[in-house]
Design a protein around this motif. Structure first.
Motif, PDB file in Angstrom:
ATOM      1  N   THR A   1      17.446 -45.178 -18.093  1.00  0.00           N
ATOM      2  CA  THR A   1      18.697 -45.452 -17.377  1.00  0.00           C
ATOM      3  C   THR A   1      19.575 -46.475 -18.092  1.00  0.00           C
ATOM      4  O   THR A   1      20.582 -46.932 -17.542  1.00  0.00           O
ATOM      5  CB  THR A   1      18.393 -45.947 -15.947  1.00  0.00           C
ATOM      6  N   LYS A   2      19.185 -46.863 -19.296  1.00  0.00           N
ATOM      7  CA  LYS A   2      19.957 -47.758 -20.162  1.00  0.00           C
ATOM      8  C   LYS A   2      20.083 -49.182 -19.626  1.00  0.00           C
ATOM      9  O   LYS A   2      20.975 -49.928 -20.029  1.00  0.00           O
ATOM     10  CB  LYS A   2      21.342 -47.178 -20.453  1.00  0.00           C
ATOM     11  N   ILE A   3      19.171 -49.574 -18.744  1.00  0.00           N
ATOM     12  CA  ILE A   3      19.177 -50.943 -18.254  1.00  0.00           C
ATOM     13  C   ILE A   3      18.651 -51.882 -19.331  1.00  0.00           C
ATOM     14  O   ILE A   3      19.115 -53.012 -19.492  1.00  0.00           O
ATOM     15  CB  ILE A   3      18.362 -51.058 -16.952  1.00  0.00           C
ATOM     16  N   ILE A   4      17.646 -51.417 -20.066  1.00  0.00           N
ATOM     17  CA  ILE A   4      17.166 -52.124 -21.244  1.00  0.00           C
ATOM     18  C   ILE A   4      17.105 -51.124 -22.399  1.00  0.00           C
ATOM     19  O   ILE A   4      16.871 -49.932 -22.167  1.00  0.00           O
ATOM     20  CB  ILE A   4      15.775 -52.778 -21.031  1.00  0.00           C
ATOM     21  N   PRO A   5      17.341 -51.579 -23.643  1.00  0.00           N
ATOM     22  CA  PRO A   5      17.394 -50.620 -24.753  1.00  0.00           C
ATOM     23  C   PRO A   5      16.032 -50.216 -25.311  1.00  0.00           C
ATOM     24  O   PRO A   5      15.899 -49.128 -25.889  1.00  0.00           O
ATOM     25  CB  PRO A   5      18.206 -51.362 -25.814  1.00  0.00           C
ATOM     26  N   TYR A   6      15.030 -51.094 -25.163  1.00  0.00           N
ATOM     27  CA  TYR A   6      13.720 -50.831 -25.755  1.00  0.00           C
ATOM     28  C   TYR A   6      12.611 -51.214 -24.771  1.00  0.00           C
ATOM     29  O   TYR A   6      12.818 -52.024 -23.862  1.00  0.00           O
ATOM     30  CB  TYR A   6      13.519 -51.654 -27.033  1.00  0.00           C
ATOM     31  N   ALA A   7      11.440 -50.643 -24.995  1.00  0.00           N
ATOM     32  CA  ALA A   7      10.256 -51.047 -24.239  1.00  0.00           C
ATOM     33  C   ALA A   7       9.030 -50.825 -25.102  1.00  0.00           C
ATOM     34  O   ALA A   7       8.991 -49.903 -25.927  1.00  0.00           O
ATOM     35  CB  ALA A   7      10.124 -50.253 -22.939  1.00  0.00           C
ATOM     36  N   LEU A   8       8.051 -51.708 -24.933  1.00  0.00           N
ATOM     37  CA  LEU A   8       6.762 -51.509 -25.603  1.00  0.00           C
ATOM     38  C   LEU A   8       5.906 -50.735 -24.594  1.00  0.00           C
ATOM     39  O   LEU A   8       5.098 -51.290 -23.871  1.00  0.00           O
ATOM     40  CB  LEU A   8       6.120 -52.844 -25.967  1.00  0.00           C
ATOM     41  N   ALA A   9       6.146 -49.437 -24.552  1.00  0.00           N
ATOM     42  CA  ALA A   9       5.655 -48.601 -23.454  1.00  0.00           C
ATOM     43  C   ALA A   9       4.572 -47.638 -23.898  1.00  0.00           C
ATOM     44  O   ALA A   9       4.407 -47.345 -25.084  1.00  0.00           O
ATOM     45  CB  ALA A   9       6.821 -47.817 -22.859  1.00  0.00           C
ATOM     46  N   SER A  10       3.838 -47.123 -22.927  1.00  0.00           N
ATOM     47  CA  SER A  10       2.817 -46.118 -23.208  1.00  0.00           C
ATOM     48  C   SER A  10       3.438 -44.728 -23.176  1.00  0.00           C
ATOM     49  O   SER A  10       4.537 -44.525 -22.630  1.00  0.00           O
ATOM     50  CB  SER A  10       1.664 -46.226 -22.212  1.00  0.00           C
TER      51      SER A  10
ATOM     52  N   PHE B   1       6.907 -48.927 -29.460  1.00  0.00           N
ATOM     53  CA  PHE B   1       8.313 -49.201 -29.186  1.00  0.00           C
ATOM     54  C   PHE B   1       9.039 -47.887 -28.899  1.00  0.00           C
ATOM     55  O   PHE B   1       8.986 -46.950 -29.706  1.00  0.00           O
ATOM     56  CB  PHE B   1       8.973 -49.910 -30.365  1.00  0.00           C
ATOM     57  N   LEU B   2       9.717 -47.863 -27.780  1.00  0.00           N
ATOM     58  CA  LEU B   2      10.386 -46.669 -27.308  1.00  0.00           C
ATOM     59  C   LEU B   2      11.868 -46.957 -27.112  1.00  0.00           C
ATOM     60  O   LEU B   2      12.247 -48.051 -26.687  1.00  0.00           O
ATOM     61  CB  LEU B   2       9.741 -46.234 -25.984  1.00  0.00           C
ATOM     62  N   ALA B   3      12.696 -45.975 -27.424  1.00  0.00           N
ATOM     63  CA  ALA B   3      14.136 -46.110 -27.224  1.00  0.00           C
ATOM     64  C   ALA B   3      14.743 -44.733 -27.065  1.00  0.00           C
ATOM     65  O   ALA B   3      14.156 -43.716 -27.479  1.00  0.00           O
ATOM     66  CB  ALA B   3      14.784 -46.830 -28.409  1.00  0.00           C
ATOM     67  N   LEU B   4      15.905 -44.673 -26.475  1.00  0.00           N
ATOM     68  CA  LEU B   4      16.641 -43.420 -26.416  1.00  0.00           C
ATOM     69  C   LEU B   4      17.015 -42.995 -27.831  1.00  0.00           C
ATOM     70  O   LEU B   4      17.268 -43.843 -28.702  1.00  0.00           O
ATOM     71  CB  LEU B   4      17.906 -43.580 -25.573  1.00  0.00           C
ATOM     72  N   GLU B   5      17.055 -41.709 -28.079  1.00  0.00           N
ATOM     73  CA  GLU B   5      17.439 -41.214 -29.395  1.00  0.00           C
ATOM     74  C   GLU B   5      18.840 -41.712 -29.764  1.00  0.00           C
ATOM     75  O   GLU B   5      19.117 -42.010 -30.932  1.00  0.00           O
ATOM     76  CB  GLU B   5      17.381 -39.693 -29.412  1.00  0.00           C
ATOM     77  N   GLU B   6      19.709 -41.813 -28.781  1.00  0.00           N
ATOM     78  CA  GLU B   6      21.059 -42.330 -29.005  1.00  0.00           C
ATOM     79  C   GLU B   6      21.018 -43.758 -29.537  1.00  0.00           C
ATOM     80  O   GLU B   6      21.771 -44.124 -30.457  1.00  0.00           O
ATOM     81  CB  GLU B   6      21.837 -42.288 -27.687  1.00  0.00           C
ATOM     82  N   THR B   7      20.131 -44.574 -28.975  1.00  0.00           N
ATOM     83  CA  THR B   7      19.990 -45.964 -29.428  1.00  0.00           C
ATOM     84  C   THR B   7      19.517 -46.014 -30.872  1.00  0.00           C
ATOM     85  O   THR B   7      20.007 -46.836 -31.670  1.00  0.00           O
ATOM     86  CB  THR B   7      18.996 -46.720 -28.531  1.00  0.00           C
TER      87      THR B   7
ATOM     88  N   ALA C   1      14.212 -39.575 -25.342  1.00  0.00           N
ATOM     89  CA  ALA C   1      13.719 -40.845 -25.875  1.00  0.00           C
ATOM     90  C   ALA C   1      12.494 -40.578 -26.732  1.00  0.00           C
ATOM     91  O   ALA C   1      11.794 -39.578 -26.538  1.00  0.00           O
ATOM     92  CB  ALA C   1      13.386 -41.806 -24.740  1.00  0.00           C
ATOM     93  N   LYS C   2      12.234 -41.498 -27.655  1.00  0.00           N
ATOM     94  CA  LYS C   2      11.068 -41.339 -28.531  1.00  0.00           C
ATOM     95  C   LYS C   2      10.428 -42.689 -28.830  1.00  0.00           C
ATOM     96  O   LYS C   2      11.084 -43.735 -28.797  1.00  0.00           O
ATOM     97  CB  LYS C   2      11.469 -40.672 -29.856  1.00  0.00           C
ATOM     98  N   ILE C   3       9.147 -42.639 -29.137  1.00  0.00           N
ATOM     99  CA  ILE C   3       8.440 -43.798 -29.669  1.00  0.00           C
ATOM    100  C   ILE C   3       8.682 -43.821 -31.173  1.00  0.00           C
ATOM    101  O   ILE C   3       8.384 -42.851 -31.864  1.00  0.00           O
ATOM    102  CB  ILE C   3       6.937 -43.707 -29.352  1.00  0.00           C
TER     103      ILE C   3
END
Length: 353
Positions: free
Chosen positions: A75-84, A215-221, A98-100
Motif C-alpha cells: 500500500t506504499k506506506i513504507i517502501p521496503y520491508a525485511l519480510a518473509s 528485502f522486499l519492495a514494489l517493482e516500481e520502487t 513486489a519482489k524480494i
C-alpha cells in the motif's frame, strides 16, 4: 598491521562524521516483528560504521507484526520491508507487483518447538494441542497450519493457535502449561531459553532448506529508486559480514544504537552471554552456505521454487506462484560491490578499541 587498520577505521569514521545529516534521506524499513531485537545487529553496525550515511540515507526500522509488514509495502506506506516470502506469495497471487531483491536469511528461521520435557515428538502429536505464536498475523501462524496439514491434521479443528507474545512472556505461558508448543522462529526460541525454558525443535526437514526473510519492495520502487535499494541492502550486507566476524562487537553496537535491546535487571556479562546466544541463532541462517549461493543477498531460484511448491501443496497459497515472480537478483552484483576483506579487517581493528 593492526594499528594501521585501527587508524584507517578511525579515519573512516571521522570522515563519516563530516557528512551532513540533514542531507540524508530517511528510508523506512519494515521490521516484521513487534520489537527490535538482537537480530537487527547488521542494521546497527551499518549505522555505527557510517555506511548508510556515506550513501546519503538514514535507515529507520518500523516494527510491524508479521504479515502486515508486506501489506504496508503493497500500500506504499513504507517502501521496503525485511519480510518473509509467504505473505508476498499470497499477495503476489492477488496482483501485488513486489519482489524480494535481497535474501537476508538463507536458511529457514521458522519451525515448531516444544519444552524439552514435552511428550510431543512429532508434528502429528500436536493434535489437540495449543500452539503459541508471536501474533496471529505472524508467519508462524501460516507455518503451523501448513505443517499440521502436511502431517494429516486439520488446522481448523485439530490444533489451537493463540498469541503467546515474545521472549519472557512466551516462556511464562509455557511454564504455566497454558501453551504446549511454539510456532515462532530462531531468535525468539533463543530468547525463551534465555528466560529459563529449555526447548526442543521438532523435525521439520521439509522446510529447513527453504529461504526466509529478505528485502522486499514494489517493482516500481526498484525501478525508480534503484540506488537507494542498493545502498540499503549493501549496508546490511556489510553489517552482516561484520556481525558474523565479531558478534560480540555487533551486540555492543546494537545496544548503543538501539538501547532498548539491552536487557535490564541482569549484569552486563549475563546480558552479553544471552545476546550472543540469540545472535548466534540468527547467524546460522545468515550464512551463504545455508542455500549454496555465493553472493550476499543472492536468491536461489531452485530453493524458492521448491518452497512455492510446498506453499501451494499445503494451503499457504491457493495457487503456485512462480519463483521468478517473487525474487530478483538484478541488484545483487551492485550490492556486492565492496571488499569483504576490508570489512573483516576493520572488524578485527574495532575489537581492539
Amino acid at each position: 598491521m593492526k594499528r594501521f587498520y585501527l587508524l584507517a577505521a578511525t579515519a573512516f569514521l571521522l570522515g563519516i562524521a563530516g557528512f551532513d545529516a540533514a542531507a540524508q534521506t530517511t528510508v523506512r524499513v519494515g521490521w516484521c516483528a513487534r520489537t527490535i531485537t538482537t537480530a537487527a545487529a547488521p542494521f546497527a553496525v551499518a549505522m555505527k560504521m557510517g555506511w548508510y550515511a556515506h550513501d546519503g540515507i538514514s535507515v529507520e526500522l518500523v516494527p510491524v507484526a508479521g504479515t502486515d509488514c508486506v501489506k504496508l509495502v503493497a500500500t506504499k506506506i513504507i517502501p521496503y520491508a525485511l519480510a518473509s516470502v509467504e505473505p508476498l506469495a499470497i499477495l503476489r497471487s492477488q496482483g501485488v507487483k513486489a519482489k524480494i531483491f535481497y535474501t537476508a536469511y538463507q536458511g529457514n528461521i521458522f519451525g515448531i518447538a516444544v519444552p524439552q520435557s514435552s511428550s510431543i515428538k512429532k508434528i502429528a502429536d500436536l493434535k489437540g494441542k495449543t500452539i503459541g505464536v508471536t501474533a496471529m498475523s505472524s508467519v508462524g501462524t501460516l507455518i503451523a497450519r501448513a505443517l499440521a496439514t502436511s502431517a494429516g491434521l486439520n488446522p481448523d479443528l485439530d490444533i489451537h493457535i493463540v498469541v503467546a507474545g515474545e521472549g519472557a512472556q512466551t516462556a511464562a505461558l509455557l511454564r504455566a502449561g497454558q501453551i504446549d508448543a511454539l510456532s515462532q522462529f530462531d531468535t525468539q526460541y533463543a530468547l525463551v531459553e534465555n528466560a529459563g525454558v529449555k526447548l526442543r525443535r521438532l523435525s521439520t526437514s521439509e522446510i529447513e532448506r527453504f529461504p526466509s526473510n529478505g528485502f522486499l519492495a514494489l517493482e516500481e520502487t526498484l525501478r525508480t529508486n534503484r540506488q537507494q535499494a542498493v545502498a540499503l541492502a549493501q549496508g546490511y550486507a556489510k553489517g552482516t559480514v561484520f556481525t558474523i566476524a565479531n558478534p560480540e562487537a555487533a551486540i555492543r553496537i546494537l545496544w548503543e544504537i538501539y538501547p532498548e535491546t539491552k536487557p535490564t535487571g541482569i549484569d552486563e556479562a549475563t546480558a552479553l552471554r544471552d545476546g550472543m546466544k540469540t545472535l548466534e541463532a540468527r547467524i546460522t541462517n545468515l550464512k551463504l552456505e545455508k542455500s549454496g549461493v555465493s553472493k550476499w543477498g543472492e536468491s536461489s531460484e531452485k530453493n524458492y521454487s521448491a518452497y512455492t511448491d510446498f506453499m501451494q501443496k499445503w494451503g499457504i497459497t491457493k495457487v503456485k506462484v512462480p519463483a521468478n515472480e517473487l525474487i530478483t537478483n538484478d541488484l545483487i552484483d551492485e550490492i556486492n560491490d565492496f571488499s569483504q576483506a576490508k570489512i573483516i579487517a576493520m572488524t578485527k581493528a574495532y575489537k581492539d578499541k
